[in-house]
Design a protein around this motif. Structure first.
Motif, PDB file in Angstrom:
ATOM      1  N   LEU A  55      30.943  -7.559   1.671  1.00  0.00           N
ATOM      2  CA  LEU A  55      31.288  -6.771   2.853  1.00  0.00           C
ATOM      3  C   LEU A  55      31.547  -5.305   2.482  1.00  0.00           C
ATOM      4  O   LEU A  55      31.092  -4.397   3.179  1.00  0.00           O
ATOM      5  CB  LEU A  55      32.507  -7.349   3.567  1.00  0.00           C
ATOM      6  N   ILE A  56      32.277  -5.096   1.408  1.00  0.00           N
ATOM      7  CA  ILE A  56      32.576  -3.735   0.958  1.00  0.00           C
ATOM      8  C   ILE A  56      31.279  -3.002   0.609  1.00  0.00           C
ATOM      9  O   ILE A  56      31.063  -1.864   1.016  1.00  0.00           O
ATOM     10  CB  ILE A  56      33.560  -3.764  -0.233  1.00  0.00           C
ATOM     11  N   ASP A  57      30.412  -3.672  -0.151  1.00  0.00           N
ATOM     12  CA  ASP A  57      29.141  -3.056  -0.549  1.00  0.00           C
ATOM     13  C   ASP A  57      28.254  -2.776   0.658  1.00  0.00           C
ATOM     14  O   ASP A  57      27.684  -1.697   0.779  1.00  0.00           O
ATOM     15  CB  ASP A  57      28.398  -3.955  -1.542  1.00  0.00           C
ATOM     16  N   THR A  58      28.140  -3.737   1.557  1.00  0.00           N
ATOM     17  CA  THR A  58      27.275  -3.611   2.729  1.00  0.00           C
ATOM     18  C   THR A  58      27.712  -2.480   3.646  1.00  0.00           C
ATOM     19  O   THR A  58      26.884  -1.817   4.264  1.00  0.00           O
ATOM     20  CB  THR A  58      27.262  -4.941   3.523  1.00  0.00           C
ATOM     21  N   HIS A  59      29.014  -2.252   3.737  1.00  0.00           N
ATOM     22  CA  HIS A  59      29.539  -1.239   4.660  1.00  0.00           C
ATOM     23  C   HIS A  59      29.925   0.071   3.969  1.00  0.00           C
ATOM     24  O   HIS A  59      30.609   0.908   4.562  1.00  0.00           O
ATOM     25  CB  HIS A  59      30.722  -1.820   5.448  1.00  0.00           C
ATOM     26  N   GLY A  60      29.488   0.244   2.730  1.00  0.00           N
ATOM     27  CA  GLY A  60      29.699   1.514   2.038  1.00  0.00           C
ATOM     28  C   GLY A  60      31.145   1.863   1.761  1.00  0.00           C
ATOM     29  O   GLY A  60      31.515   3.035   1.810  1.00  0.00           O
ATOM     30  N   LEU A  61      31.953   0.870   1.457  1.00  0.00           N
ATOM     31  CA  LEU A  61      33.378   1.112   1.207  1.00  0.00           C
ATOM     32  C   LEU A  61      33.717   1.060  -0.283  1.00  0.00           C
ATOM     33  O   LEU A  61      34.870   0.868  -0.655  1.00  0.00           O
ATOM     34  CB  LEU A  61      34.220   0.087   1.974  1.00  0.00           C
ATOM     35  N   ASN A  62      32.712   1.235  -1.132  1.00  0.00           N
ATOM     36  CA  ASN A  62      32.905   1.118  -2.584  1.00  0.00           C
ATOM     37  C   ASN A  62      33.949   2.076  -3.139  1.00  0.00           C
ATOM     38  O   ASN A  62      34.617   1.761  -4.123  1.00  0.00           O
ATOM     39  CB  ASN A  62      31.579   1.333  -3.317  1.00  0.00           C
ATOM     40  N   HIS A  63      34.093   3.233  -2.533  1.00  0.00           N
ATOM     41  CA  HIS A  63      35.050   4.228  -3.018  1.00  0.00           C
ATOM     42  C   HIS A  63      36.491   3.715  -2.966  1.00  0.00           C
ATOM     43  O   HIS A  63      37.367   4.228  -3.649  1.00  0.00           O
ATOM     44  CB  HIS A  63      34.932   5.517  -2.204  1.00  0.00           C
ATOM     45  N   ASP A  64      36.730   2.686  -2.168  1.00  0.00           N
ATOM     46  CA  ASP A  64      38.082   2.158  -1.965  1.00  0.00           C
ATOM     47  C   ASP A  64      38.168   0.678  -2.339  1.00  0.00           C
ATOM     48  O   ASP A  64      39.079  -0.015  -1.894  1.00  0.00           O
ATOM     49  CB  ASP A  64      38.443   2.350  -0.491  1.00  0.00           C
ATOM     50  N   LYS A  65      37.244   0.200  -3.151  1.00  0.00           N
ATOM     51  CA  LYS A  65      37.103  -1.231  -3.425  1.00  0.00           C
ATOM     52  C   LYS A  65      38.374  -1.879  -3.979  1.00  0.00           C
ATOM     53  O   LYS A  65      38.818  -2.917  -3.485  1.00  0.00           O
ATOM     54  CB  LYS A  65      35.938  -1.465  -4.375  1.00  0.00           C
ATOM     55  N   ILE A  66      38.974  -1.286  -4.979  1.00  0.00           N
ATOM     56  CA  ILE A  66      40.148  -1.896  -5.620  1.00  0.00           C
ATOM     57  C   ILE A  66      41.304  -2.015  -4.635  1.00  0.00           C
ATOM     58  O   ILE A  66      41.944  -3.060  -4.530  1.00  0.00           O
ATOM     59  CB  ILE A  66      40.558  -1.112  -6.882  1.00  0.00           C
ATOM     60  N   ARG A  67      41.576  -0.943  -3.897  1.00  0.00           N
ATOM     61  CA  ARG A  67      42.662  -0.981  -2.909  1.00  0.00           C
ATOM     62  C   ARG A  67      42.386  -2.022  -1.842  1.00  0.00           C
ATOM     63  O   ARG A  67      43.278  -2.788  -1.464  1.00  0.00           O
ATOM     64  CB  ARG A  67      42.843   0.386  -2.254  1.00  0.00           C
ATOM     65  N   LEU A  68      41.146  -2.087  -1.341  1.00  0.00           N
ATOM     66  CA  LEU A  68      40.798  -3.050  -0.293  1.00  0.00           C
ATOM     67  C   LEU A  68      40.962  -4.488  -0.786  1.00  0.00           C
ATOM     68  O   LEU A  68      41.511  -5.328  -0.075  1.00  0.00           O
ATOM     69  CB  LEU A  68      39.380  -2.809   0.207  1.00  0.00           C
ATOM     70  N   PHE A  69      40.494  -4.776  -2.004  1.00  0.00           N
ATOM     71  CA  PHE A  69      40.677  -6.115  -2.572  1.00  0.00           C
ATOM     72  C   PHE A  69      42.151  -6.485  -2.585  1.00  0.00           C
ATOM     73  O   PHE A  69      42.532  -7.576  -2.146  1.00  0.00           O
ATOM     74  CB  PHE A  69      40.137  -6.167  -4.008  1.00  0.00           C
ATOM     75  N   ARG A  70      42.985  -5.597  -3.108  1.00  0.00           N
ATOM     76  CA  ARG A  70      44.426  -5.878  -3.209  1.00  0.00           C
ATOM     77  C   ARG A  70      45.058  -6.109  -1.841  1.00  0.00           C
ATOM     78  O   ARG A  70      45.828  -7.050  -1.653  1.00  0.00           O
ATOM     79  CB  ARG A  70      45.133  -4.736  -3.916  1.00  0.00           C
TER      80      ARG A  70
END
Length: 109
Positions: A55-70
């Motif tokens: 979902l993160i990759d598909t929606h271009g949210l990679n810049h915030d990946k670690i925070r979003l996972f947590r």
């Protein structure tokens, strides 16, 4: 020498698949605003981490990946804890008997 015996809990020992799915989907929506499609088979890696990553990759949210996972994991755990406290968990039929049987198997820890 002893052998190790391990089981996955969700859907193996307790009937929590629906609760898990609902809390997980709600956590993703709450943190990211993204909806999780009901067809989990459409994901490449059908695990919590795999779905979040896709979902993160598909929606271009990679810049915030670690925070979003947590944050997703934290909200997910909180939601599960509340639901379990409210509704409890029911064992899968035969699970308690199976675990009790396995406790008496020689050389199994």
């Amino acid at each position: 020498m002893k052998n190790l015996f391990m089981l996955d809990v969700d859907g193996t020992l307790v009937d929590s698949c629906q609760m898990d799915h609902e809390c997980f989907s709600q956590a993703i929506d709450e943190v990211t605003g993204l909806a999780v499609p009901d067809n989990w088979g459409s994901y490449t890696n059908v695990t919590d981490a795999g779905i979040i990553e896709e979902l993160i990759d598909t929606h271009g949210l990679n810049h915030d990946k670690i925070r979003l996972f947590r944050e997703i994991k934290q909200v997910f755990r909180q939601k599960l804890a509340v639901r379990i406290a409210e509704k409890g968990l029911a064992p899968i039929p035969g699970a308690v008997e199976f675990v009790e049987h396995m406790r008496h198997v020689p050389r199994l820890n």
